[in-house]
Design a protein around this motif. Structure first.
Motif, mmCIF file in Angstrom:
data_model
loop_
_atom_site.group_PDB
_atom_site.id
_atom_site.type_symbol
_atom_site.label_atom_id
_atom_site.label_comp_id
_atom_site.label_asym_id
_atom_site.label_seq_id
_atom_site.Cartn_x
_atom_site.Cartn_y
_atom_site.Cartn_z
ATOM 1 N N TYR A 73 0.811 -1.215 0.000
ATOM 2 C CA TYR A 73 0.000 0.000 0.000
ATOM 3 C C TYR A 73 0.850 1.273 0.000
ATOM 4 O O TYR A 73 0.510 2.251 -0.680
ATOM 5 N N GLY A 74 1.927 1.287 0.782
ATOM 6 C CA GLY A 74 2.650 2.543 0.958
ATOM 7 C C GLY A 74 4.157 2.437 0.936
ATOM 8 O O GLY A 74 4.838 3.350 1.417
ATOM 9 N N GLY A 75 4.686 1.350 0.393
ATOM 10 C CA GLY A 75 6.131 1.215 0.280
ATOM 11 C C GLY A 75 6.833 1.118 1.626
ATOM 12 O O GLY A 75 6.223 0.825 2.658
ATOM 13 N N ALA A 76 8.132 1.407 1.619
ATOM 14 C CA ALA A 76 8.940 1.284 2.834
ATOM 15 C C ALA A 76 8.484 2.251 3.923
ATOM 16 O O ALA A 76 8.572 1.944 5.108
ATOM 17 N N VAL A 77 7.959 3.420 3.530
ATOM 18 C CA VAL A 77 7.517 4.416 4.518
ATOM 19 C C VAL A 77 6.381 3.858 5.371
ATOM 20 O O VAL A 77 6.413 3.928 6.601
ATOM 21 N N MET A 78 5.369 3.273 4.721
ATOM 22 C CA MET A 78 4.249 2.723 5.476
ATOM 23 C C MET A 78 4.663 1.476 6.251
ATOM 24 O O MET A 78 4.189 1.243 7.369
ATOM 25 N N ALA A 79 5.549 0.661 5.673
ATOM 26 C CA ALA A 79 6.017 -0.538 6.377
ATOM 27 C C ALA A 79 6.731 -0.158 7.668
ATOM 28 O O ALA A 79 6.486 -0.747 8.728
ATOM 29 N N LYS A 80 7.604 0.853 7.607
ATOM 30 C CA LYS A 80 8.319 1.313 8.801
ATOM 31 C C LYS A 80 7.346 1.868 9.846
ATOM 32 O O LYS A 80 7.462 1.564 11.035
ATOM 33 N N GLN A 81 6.386 2.669 9.390
ATOM 34 C CA GLN A 81 5.444 3.284 10.320
ATOM 35 C C GLN A 81 4.557 2.234 10.982
ATOM 36 O O GLN A 81 4.266 2.305 12.182
ATOM 37 N N THR A 82 4.148 1.222 10.216
ATOM 38 C CA THR A 82 3.271 0.178 10.751
ATOM 39 C C THR A 82 3.979 -0.627 11.831
ATOM 40 O O THR A 82 3.419 -0.896 12.903
ATOM 41 N N VAL A 83 5.223 -1.024 11.572
ATOM 42 C CA VAL A 83 5.985 -1.791 12.557
ATOM 43 C C VAL A 83 6.305 -0.930 13.778
ATOM 44 O O VAL A 83 6.251 -1.398 14.918
ATOM 45 N N ALA A 84 6.622 0.334 13.551
ATOM 46 C CA ALA A 84 6.904 1.241 14.673
ATOM 47 C C ALA A 84 5.676 1.399 15.562
ATOM 48 O O ALA A 84 5.788 1.442 16.795
ATOM 49 N N ASN A 85 4.496 1.504 14.958
ATOM 50 C CA ASN A 85 3.259 1.621 15.737
ATOM 51 C C ASN A 85 2.974 0.346 16.532
ATOM 52 O O ASN A 85 2.514 0.407 17.671
ATOM 53 N N LEU A 86 3.246 -0.791 15.917
ATOM 54 C CA LEU A 86 2.970 -2.079 16.559
ATOM 55 C C LEU A 86 3.895 -2.317 17.754
ATOM 56 O O LEU A 86 3.444 -2.710 18.837
ATOM 57 N N LEU A 87 5.195 -2.066 17.560
ATOM 58 C CA LEU A 87 6.182 -2.409 18.586
ATOM 59 C C LEU A 87 6.463 -1.259 19.555
ATOM 60 O O LEU A 87 7.025 -1.496 20.635
ATOM 61 N N TYR B 63 11.683 -0.232 24.971
ATOM 62 C CA TYR B 63 10.485 0.257 24.302
ATOM 63 C C TYR B 63 9.677 1.071 25.304
ATOM 64 O O TYR B 63 9.979 1.100 26.502
ATOM 65 N N ILE B 64 8.644 1.737 24.806
ATOM 66 C CA ILE B 64 7.709 2.442 25.678
ATOM 67 C C ILE B 64 6.377 1.716 25.619
ATOM 68 O O ILE B 64 5.827 1.493 24.535
ATOM 69 N N LYS B 65 5.839 1.361 26.794
ATOM 70 C CA LYS B 65 4.603 0.595 26.829
ATOM 71 C C LYS B 65 3.424 1.420 26.333
ATOM 72 O O LYS B 65 3.378 2.636 26.502
ATOM 73 N N ASP B 66 2.496 0.690 25.745
ATOM 74 C CA ASP B 66 1.227 1.305 25.388
ATOM 75 C C ASP B 66 0.506 1.693 26.675
ATOM 76 O O ASP B 66 0.518 0.958 27.648
ATOM 77 N N GLU B 67 -0.126 2.864 26.682
ATOM 78 C CA GLU B 67 -0.801 3.335 27.885
ATOM 79 C C GLU B 67 -1.850 2.347 28.381
ATOM 80 O O GLU B 67 -2.077 2.195 29.569
ATOM 81 N N GLU B 68 -2.503 1.636 27.453
ATOM 82 C CA GLU B 68 -3.546 0.687 27.829
ATOM 83 C C GLU B 68 -2.975 -0.487 28.601
ATOM 84 O O GLU B 68 -3.702 -1.184 29.302
ATOM 85 N N ASP B 69 -1.666 -0.723 28.474
ATOM 86 C CA ASP B 69 -1.066 -1.897 29.088
ATOM 87 C C ASP B 69 -0.278 -1.562 30.344
ATOM 88 O O ASP B 69 0.283 -2.425 30.986
ATOM 89 N N ASN B 70 -0.217 -0.282 30.721
ATOM 90 C CA ASN B 70 0.606 0.112 31.860
ATOM 91 C C ASN B 70 0.144 -0.500 33.172
ATOM 92 O O ASN B 70 0.945 -0.815 34.045
ATOM 93 N N SER B 71 -1.171 -0.679 33.341
ATOM 94 C CA SER B 71 -1.692 -1.187 34.597
ATOM 95 C C SER B 71 -1.839 -2.699 34.615
ATOM 96 O O SER B 71 -2.235 -3.272 35.615
ATOM 97 N N ALA B 72 -1.552 -3.353 33.493
ATOM 98 C CA ALA B 72 -1.730 -4.805 33.411
ATOM 99 C C ALA B 72 -0.618 -5.528 34.147
ATOM 100 O O ALA B 72 0.521 -5.070 34.207
ATOM 101 N N GLU B 73 -0.928 -6.659 34.688
ATOM 102 C CA GLU B 73 0.068 -7.466 35.374
ATOM 103 C C GLU B 73 0.937 -8.171 34.340
ATOM 104 O O GLU B 73 0.467 -8.602 33.293
ATOM 105 N N GLU B 74 2.216 -8.283 34.647
ATOM 106 C CA GLU B 74 3.141 -8.952 33.739
ATOM 107 C C GLU B 74 2.911 -10.448 33.778
ATOM 108 O O GLU B 74 2.701 -11.034 34.831
ATOM 109 N N GLU B 75 2.923 -11.071 32.594
ATOM 110 C CA GLU B 75 2.779 -12.516 32.531
ATOM 111 C C GLU B 75 4.074 -13.178 32.976
ATOM 112 O O GLU B 75 5.156 -12.595 32.921
ATOM 113 N N ALA B 76 3.951 -14.422 33.404
ATOM 114 C CA ALA B 76 5.145 -15.178 33.803
ATOM 115 C C ALA B 76 6.032 -15.380 32.590
ATOM 116 O O ALA B 76 5.564 -15.625 31.483
#
Length: 367
Positions: free
Chosen positions: A142-156, A325-338
């Protein structure tokens, strides 16, 4: 007699004129030589300056400015590696291709460590500018390397500094150039596609793979795990190939390797950064390279077959690899899995197993 005297009298003048012509010719040649050498030195200096002293600036791709400007996150060099398999694509030659391999290479130049995170191409994401879920391998189409980089950056939620896009022809040539790769094949692998003129027939056991065989090995996905199984093999092969590539016998092939990469790889990496990243391999060993696949599970939501990774799955993957990395705000209060080891992680359950477990749990509740 007069004729002879004239000839004798005019002879020194002619010699002087000849000497003057010769001297002027030498001077012009010398000036031209100085000009050529000076021009060469000038442009060589410009190249050295632009390549090593002041390389072109590449905009860091990140989910937000907090991540983009965070000093700790940017101490590492994060490179998004994208692989395109033209021969295995259903798209026409002129159509944009989807990526078959999506890998984050994270280099720690200070401690000479490398982390490798493979992202399954069926990972469910929302692409920038889109509303409906898509598989992450559609980002490049859809958007070449620019969109691929942005998508992975948003995910991780890590900064992506550079990208490198390679096709499988380059992969095959590099494997041949380093003399092949030794790897253990854990099962017989057979697949035949007469329409694509493709036959994969690789036997179980230790194999010394040339480029063609290696290309088939890392592309094979006709087993119970599908694309997830392919990602596992890509991880396994990448580590074996890195050990071979940085071995002593391949040091003399560096120039040929760089020429091959230049031919088949599209990248915004500059030479200085390449050298800094490659330096991370100088003390290569099991403790220097860590790899895993993005945690998640199979999902058939929204009318498609996806690999679904929650923010917890993403955090767990990055924690295992030591990538800040910086955690997603939605996950800040979640308990860490083993914590669980990479062996469990690299053997995800297939759909049949998940369905059986769900049915068993449902029967248990009913009883």
């Amino acid at each position: 007699m007069e004729k002879d005297n004239n000839e004798i009298n005019t002879s020194p003048d002619r010699k002087k004129r000849v000497r003057r012509k010769l001297r002027w010719g030498r001077l012009i040649f010398l000036l031209l030589l100085i000009g050529v050498v000076g021009t060469g030195l000038f442009w060589s200096t410009v190249w050295i300056y632009n390549t090593f002293i002041n390389p072109p600036h590449v905009q860091v791709t990140a989910a937000d400015d907090t991540i983009r400007n965070d000093q700790k996150l940017n101490e590492r060099i994060n490179i998004l590696l994208l692989g395109i398999d033209d021969g295995d694509s259903e798209a026409a030659e002129s159509e944009p291709k989807r990526t078959d391999a999506i890998i984050l290479l994270s280099f720690d130049p200070q401690n000479n460590k490398v982390s490798v995170l493979s992202v399954p191409r069926d990972t469910k994401v929302i692409l920038p500018g889109h509303k409906d879920p898509e598989k992450i391998n559609a980002a490049y189409a859809y958007g070449g390397a620019v969109m691929a980089k942005q998508t992975v950056a948003n995910l991780l939620r890590v900064p992506i500094h550079y990208y490198a896009l390679a096709n499988w022809r380059g992969f095959i040539d590099v494997v041949n150039l380093i003399g092949g790769v030794d790897i253990y094949v854990d099962r017989d692998m057979y697949y035949e596609d007469p329409y694509a003129d493709l036959v994969i027939d690789i036997k179980h056991g230790y194999q010394h793979m040339d480029g063609e065989t290696a290309g088939k090995y890392v592309r094979f996905r006709k087993d119970e795990l599908g694309d997830i199984g392919r990602v596992q093999r890509q991880q396994k092969f990448l580590k074996a190939a890195a050990e071979q590539m940085f071995s002593v016998q391949n040091v003399t092939k560096i120039s040929s390797l760089l020429a091959t990469l230049d031919k088949y790889v599209e990248t915004d990496l500059n030479t200085l950064t390449m050298l800094k990243a490659a330096n991370s391999f100088k003390l290569f060993g099991d403790d220097k390279l860590r790899s895993c696949m993005l945690y998640g599970n199979f999902s058939d939501e929204d009318g498609g077959s996806y690999w679904k990774s929650t923010p917890k799955d993403v955090n767990k993957s990055l924690d295992e690899l030591g990538i800040p990395y910086i955690k997603d705000e939605e996950d800040n209060s979640a308990e860490e899995e083993a914590e669980s080891g990479p062996i469990e992680h690299l053997q995800p359950k297939d759909r049949d197993e998940l369905q059986k477990e769900a049915d068993a749990a449902k029967n248990k509740e009913n009883n």
